[in-house]
Design an enzyme around this catalytic site. Sequence first.
Site, mmCIF file in Angstrom:
data_model
loop_
_atom_site.group_PDB
_atom_site.id
_atom_site.type_symbol
_atom_site.label_atom_id
_atom_site.label_comp_id
_atom_site.label_asym_id
_atom_site.label_seq_id
_atom_site.Cartn_x
_atom_site.Cartn_y
_atom_site.Cartn_z
ATOM 1 N NE ARG A 250 -19.247 2.494 10.637
ATOM 2 C CZ ARG A 250 -19.075 2.213 9.344
ATOM 3 N NH1 ARG A 250 -19.328 3.129 8.420
ATOM 4 N NH2 ARG A 250 -18.653 1.028 8.968
ATOM 5 N NE ARG A 281 -21.150 -8.753 17.019
ATOM 6 C CZ ARG A 281 -21.440 -8.273 18.218
ATOM 7 N NH1 ARG A 281 -20.787 -8.703 19.281
ATOM 8 N NH2 ARG A 281 -22.380 -7.364 18.384
ATOM 9 C CG ASP A 351 -22.407 -1.277 28.036
ATOM 10 O OD1 ASP A 351 -22.447 -1.575 26.825
ATOM 11 O OD2 ASP A 351 -21.343 -1.172 28.672
#
Length: 364
Positions: A250, A281, A351
């Site tokens: 994506r 967002r 992360d």
Amino acid sequence: MVKQYDYLIVGAGLYGAAFAYRARQRGKSSLVVDRRPHPGGNLYCEEIEGIRVHKYGPHIFHTADREVWDFVRTLTEFNRFTYMPLANYEGRIFNLPFNMNTFYQLWKTATPAEAQAKIASQREAGAVGEPRNLEEQAISLVGKDIYELLIKGYTEKQWGRPAVELPAFIIRRLPVRFTYDNNYFNDPYQGIPVGGYNKLIGKLLEGIECRCNTDYFRHRSELEAMAGTVVFTGPIDEYFGYCFGPLEYRSLRFEQETLDMPNYQGIAAVNYTSAAVPYTRIIEHKHFEFGTQPKTVITREYPQQWSEGCEPYYPVNDQRNNSLYRKYADLAEATPGVVFGGRLAEYKYYDMDQVIRRVLDAEI
């Protein structure tokens, strides 16, 4: 033949920069190349109106790994930023992650027992046995109200397909807190580098040759001839010429705007969870560093399917893609003289602290 460098590092993002830093600590030399015009990968920030703008989406460093936290803080100071995003559903504002503030905003439940009873009743009403898709999985975890207002639209925009067509495993766990705590992360250490991520990357690459605007694949033979080992941080399928077919990702598109006002939304991030809003967002960058500039910069974030020319952001770790990646991983393991590391090369959503941990644990 004596090589000019110990390592050719393809990609000047966090993994590549950290690897080069650790190699230098061990007395080894590296040449870092990146096809972008700047180092830092997706951490790169540009300054607009005195505001450091996260060009490729917001990044908040958070970790429970004290060694990783101590390592990054030897490089630069971190501020006290705590990520506390809001959700906007058709003009209604909710706190994230799902916590007692969210439950009170939804149902006026004021105690943990009341909120737990409400969620339990909705879970029971939506029980379907073994969840067959993401929608059923989410309802089985948090009930219909939270799912329909705060999960469904956002998730479908993020993945580009209906929730009933997404596998259940994507959302096996949802953070639900029965406390009035809006801190998005559970990790004890959190913040953003004082002076921005460019400062962190600059420290990692200090004293190391870095060539930007350099496409590894266009100059592959020439570059590989200069180093003993290649450290590849790009897409693993691209490295092998997509010989088994392309992996899915994506991607994101960013729409940036400078506004002649000191404060647009009062917080760093607001998620838009309704499917009627095309973006997921809005980021207001000055709030990451408690800015007081007279103007502000916002970014609307639009998820999209990856295609050639787009940046791959999120691996699509469904069964088909994971099986395909395994073929590439087996090929990588059989390829001498090459280290594959980072999100794209390992086809995993890491992360930042996990990236640093991978480098700290690497044999260099």
